[in-house]
Design a protein around this motif. Sequence first.
Motif, PDB file in Angstrom:
ATOM      1  N   ALA A   1      -1.179   0.773  -5.356  1.00  9.72           N
ATOM      2  CA  ALA A   1      -0.904  -0.556  -5.885  1.00  9.72           C
ATOM      3  C   ALA A   1      -1.467  -1.620  -4.954  1.00  9.72           C
ATOM      4  CB  ALA A   1       0.605  -0.748  -6.046  1.00  9.72           C
ATOM      5  N   LEU A   2      -1.253  -1.414  -3.681  1.00  7.26           N
ATOM      6  CA  LEU A   2      -1.766  -2.370  -2.711  1.00  7.26           C
ATOM      7  C   LEU A   2      -3.288  -2.355  -2.657  1.00  7.26           C
ATOM      8  CD1 LEU A   2       0.348  -2.654   0.519  1.00  7.26           C
ATOM      9  CD2 LEU A   2      -0.085  -4.286  -1.286  1.00  7.26           C
TER      10      LEU A   2
ATOM     11  N   PRO B   1      13.678  -1.671   4.571  1.00  4.01           N
ATOM     12  CA  PRO B   1      12.940  -0.515   4.083  1.00  4.01           C
ATOM     13  C   PRO B   1      11.428  -0.711   4.187  1.00  4.01           C
ATOM     14  CG  PRO B   1      13.861  -1.778   2.274  1.00  4.01           C
ATOM     15  CD  PRO B   1      14.422  -2.349   3.524  1.00  4.01           C
ATOM     16  N   THR B   2      10.993  -1.946   4.095  1.00  4.56           N
ATOM     17  CA  THR B   2       9.566  -2.189   4.238  1.00  4.56           C
ATOM     18  C   THR B   2       9.080  -1.710   5.597  1.00  4.56           C
ATOM     19  OG1 THR B   2      10.031  -4.211   3.021  1.00  4.56           O
ATOM     20  CG2 THR B   2       7.805  -3.907   3.828  1.00  4.56           C
TER      21      THR B   2
ATOM     22  N   TRP C   1       9.371   2.233  -3.103  1.00  5.31           N
ATOM     23  CA  TRP C   1       9.138   3.613  -2.671  1.00  5.31           C
ATOM     24  C   TRP C   1      10.011   3.929  -1.455  1.00  5.31           C
ATOM     25  CZ3 TRP C   1       7.834   6.220   1.673  1.00  5.31           C
ATOM     26  CH2 TRP C   1       7.465   7.550   1.516  1.00  5.31           C
ATOM     27  N   ALA C   2      10.018   2.994  -0.513  1.00  2.00           N
ATOM     28  CA  ALA C   2      10.760   3.220   0.719  1.00  2.00           C
ATOM     29  C   ALA C   2      12.249   3.401   0.431  1.00  2.00           C
ATOM     30  CB  ALA C   2      10.540   2.055   1.672  1.00  2.00           C
ATOM     31  N   GLU C   3      12.771   2.516  -0.413  1.00  2.00           N
ATOM     32  CA  GLU C   3      14.204   2.583  -0.705  1.00  2.00           C
ATOM     33  C   GLU C   3      14.569   3.909  -1.381  1.00  2.00           C
ATOM     34  OE1 GLU C   3      14.573  -0.893  -3.008  1.00  2.00           O
ATOM     35  OE2 GLU C   3      15.100  -2.190  -1.333  1.00  2.00           O
TER      36      GLU C   3
ATOM     37  N   LEU D   1       6.138  14.494  -1.717  1.00  2.00           N
ATOM     38  CA  LEU D   1       6.548  13.181  -1.225  1.00  2.00           C
ATOM     39  C   LEU D   1       5.343  12.354  -0.807  1.00  2.00           C
ATOM     40  CD1 LEU D   1       8.899  11.323  -0.469  1.00  2.00           C
ATOM     41  CD2 LEU D   1       8.931  12.394   1.785  1.00  2.00           C
TER      42      LEU D   1
ATOM     43  N   LEU E   1      10.143   0.743   7.179  1.00  2.00           N
ATOM     44  CA  LEU E   1      10.018   2.192   7.134  1.00  2.00           C
ATOM     45  C   LEU E   1       8.594   2.591   6.795  1.00  2.00           C
ATOM     46  CD1 LEU E   1      11.670   4.913   7.122  1.00  2.00           C
ATOM     47  CD2 LEU E   1      11.685   4.678   4.650  1.00  2.00           C
ATOM     48  N   VAL E   2       8.060   1.959   5.782  1.00  2.00           N
ATOM     49  CA  VAL E   2       6.697   2.266   5.380  1.00  2.00           C
ATOM     50  C   VAL E   2       5.700   1.827   6.440  1.00  2.00           C
ATOM     51  CG1 VAL E   2       4.974   1.957   3.590  1.00  2.00           C
ATOM     52  CG2 VAL E   2       7.379   1.940   3.003  1.00  2.00           C
TER      53      VAL E   2
ATOM     54  N   LEU F   1       5.178  -9.511   7.133  1.00  4.02           N
ATOM     55  CA  LEU F   1       6.004  -9.137   5.991  1.00  4.02           C
ATOM     56  C   LEU F   1       7.337  -9.863   6.002  1.00  4.02           C
ATOM     57  CD1 LEU F   1       5.423  -5.340   5.422  1.00  4.02           C
ATOM     58  CD2 LEU F   1       4.809  -7.269   3.986  1.00  4.02           C
TER      59      LEU F   1
ATOM     60  N   GLN G   1      14.954  11.240   1.634  1.00  2.89           N
ATOM     61  CA  GLN G   1      14.091  12.409   1.747  1.00  2.89           C
ATOM     62  C   GLN G   1      13.403  12.453   3.105  1.00  2.89           C
ATOM     63  OE1 GLN G   1      11.851  13.696  -1.574  1.00  2.89           O
ATOM     64  NE2 GLN G   1      12.575  12.035  -2.913  1.00  2.89           N
ATOM     65  N   ILE G   2      12.974  11.294   3.558  1.00  2.00           N
ATOM     66  CA  ILE G   2      12.319  11.249   4.858  1.00  2.00           C
ATOM     67  C   ILE G   2      13.293  11.625   5.954  1.00  2.00           C
ATOM     68  CG2 ILE G   2      11.314   9.689   6.558  1.00  2.00           C
ATOM     69  CD1 ILE G   2       9.818   8.298   4.449  1.00  2.00           C
TER      70      ILE G   2
ATOM     71  N   ALA H   1       2.906  -6.849  -5.105  1.00  3.50           N
ATOM     72  CA  ALA H   1       2.290  -5.559  -4.791  1.00  3.50           C
ATOM     73  C   ALA H   1       3.062  -4.857  -3.677  1.00  3.50           C
ATOM     74  CB  ALA H   1       0.830  -5.758  -4.378  1.00  3.50           C
ATOM     75  N   VAL H   2       3.500  -5.647  -2.717  1.00  6.40           N
ATOM     76  CA  VAL H   2       4.253  -5.074  -1.611  1.00  6.40           C
ATOM     77  C   VAL H   2       5.582  -4.500  -2.103  1.00  6.40           C
ATOM     78  CG1 VAL H   2       5.473  -5.623   0.511  1.00  6.40           C
ATOM     79  CG2 VAL H   2       3.193  -6.531   0.137  1.00  6.40           C
TER      80      VAL H   2
ATOM     81  N   ALA I   1       2.050   4.802  -4.456  1.00  5.56           N
ATOM     82  CA  ALA I   1       2.578   3.479  -4.163  1.00  5.56           C
ATOM     83  C   ALA I   1       1.553   2.649  -3.396  1.00  5.56           C
ATOM     84  CB  ALA I   1       3.870   3.594  -3.356  1.00  5.56           C
TER      85      ALA I   1
ATOM     86  N   ASP J   1       7.845  13.446   8.931  1.00  6.68           N
ATOM     87  CA  ASP J   1       8.417  12.624   7.869  1.00  6.68           C
ATOM     88  C   ASP J   1       8.370  13.310   6.510  1.00  6.68           C
ATOM     89  OD1 ASP J   1       8.940  10.629   9.663  1.00  6.68           O
ATOM     90  OD2 ASP J   1       7.062   9.580   9.300  1.00  6.68           O
TER      91      ASP J   1
ATOM     92  N   MET K   1      13.752   7.014   1.295  1.00  5.20           N
ATOM     93  CA  MET K   1      14.304   7.013   2.634  1.00  5.20           C
ATOM     94  C   MET K   1      15.135   8.271   2.913  1.00  5.20           C
ATOM     95  SD  MET K   1      15.283   4.170   5.077  1.00  5.20           S
ATOM     96  CE  MET K   1      15.774   2.856   3.975  1.00  5.20           C
TER      97      MET K   1
ATOM     98  N   ALA L   1       6.173  -2.810  -4.580  1.00  3.69           N
ATOM     99  CA  ALA L   1       6.020  -1.416  -4.982  1.00  3.69           C
ATOM    100  C   ALA L   1       6.311  -0.487  -3.813  1.00  3.69           C
ATOM    101  CB  ALA L   1       4.607  -1.179  -5.507  1.00  3.69           C
ATOM    102  N   LEU L   2       5.778  -0.851  -2.672  1.00  2.00           N
ATOM    103  CA  LEU L   2       5.998  -0.034  -1.479  1.00  2.00           C
ATOM    104  C   LEU L   2       7.454  -0.086  -1.031  1.00  2.00           C
ATOM    105  CD1 LEU L   2       3.082  -0.162   1.059  1.00  2.00           C
ATOM    106  CD2 LEU L   2       3.930   1.699  -0.347  1.00  2.00           C
ATOM    107  N   THR L   3       8.019  -1.269  -1.101  1.00  2.00           N
ATOM    108  CA  THR L   3       9.419  -1.408  -0.731  1.00  2.00           C
ATOM    109  C   THR L   3      10.283  -0.493  -1.597  1.00  2.00           C
ATOM    110  OG1 THR L   3       8.955  -3.725  -0.243  1.00  2.00           O
ATOM    111  CG2 THR L   3      11.259  -3.049  -0.318  1.00  2.00           C
TER     112      THR L   3
END
Lengths: 129, 129
Positions: free
Chosen positions: B102-103, B18-19, A106-108, B92, B21-22, A32, A113-114, A99-100, B99, B70, A111, A102-104
């Motif tokens: 999407a992948l 943040p990536t 989500w993480a931002e 959550l 994190l996931v 990544l 909340q986690i 596509a990735v 998310a 988490d 974060m 999207a996950l990034t």
Amino acid sequence: MVTSQTPSRFDVFNQHCPTRLVLDRLGDKWALLILHRLQDGPVRFNSLRRDIDGLSQKVLSQVLKRLERDGILARQAFPTVPVTVEYSLTPLGRTLKQAVSALTHWAEENMPQIMAAQQEYDGRLQESA
Amino acid sequence: MVTSQTPSRFDVFNQHCPTRLVLDRLGDKWALLILHRLQDGPVRFNSLRRDIDGLSQKVLSQVLKRLERDGILARQAFPTVPVTVEYSLTPLGRTLKQAVSALTHWAEENMPQIMAAQQEYDGRLQESA
DNA sequence: CCGAATCCTTGACGATACTG
DNA sequence: CAGTATCGTCAAGGATTCGG
């Protein structure tokens, strides 16, 4: 030396689960980071190595080769005096990068909340101790 | 026993990217499978264990605990005669699942291209041998 | 039934040295 | 500069056992 490729860490699920497909390619420590580093244009081998701290040439070349094999990034060598090699994202690699993202995203967004959930969880452990 | 949590496989990047994190949560062998298995409602511990072939109780409980910490999934224990424990996605967790979709989509759509790229790559190796 | 504790294997990764 | 080859380390994960 047989050129058998990494059987990856999976036995059964590889073929069946498409999610596995992604994870087996991006799940390692560095893929990544490399993708991220390549999104703004071609980058040379040692430039990648320098920018990504802690990444050894060995692992870098491994990951690069695997991603190139998957058609996610392209390698171009220039016959200059000391050889020059550039790596860049292919169109396929760019769609993956999207596509990735999207996950990034989500993480931002999640974060906090986690972190909060962890705080609460660890708190409950305290009081039951 | 100190309740220090897994420092995860990262040193430097954890906080910054943040990536990460996931990936640190979903990057292991099983988390995604578990999430997938939970998307249609609560599932019991042993049910998960049975459904996901090759998954040991040890690792299962590890991953479950981490995801619970988490705030991605919730654990509920029923004081029946032999204890009954159900795991379910939190809100959550559900957003995360989306998310991830999407992948998954990307993987399904581009699997053929990847296979083709691999074929071609391996082919080029042959002729240069 | 739901785990925790222990031991052991394996493979990912880092460090180092060497080639074109 | 851009790799390959070899070795050692270390933690994830499998197998097994025990407890509530």
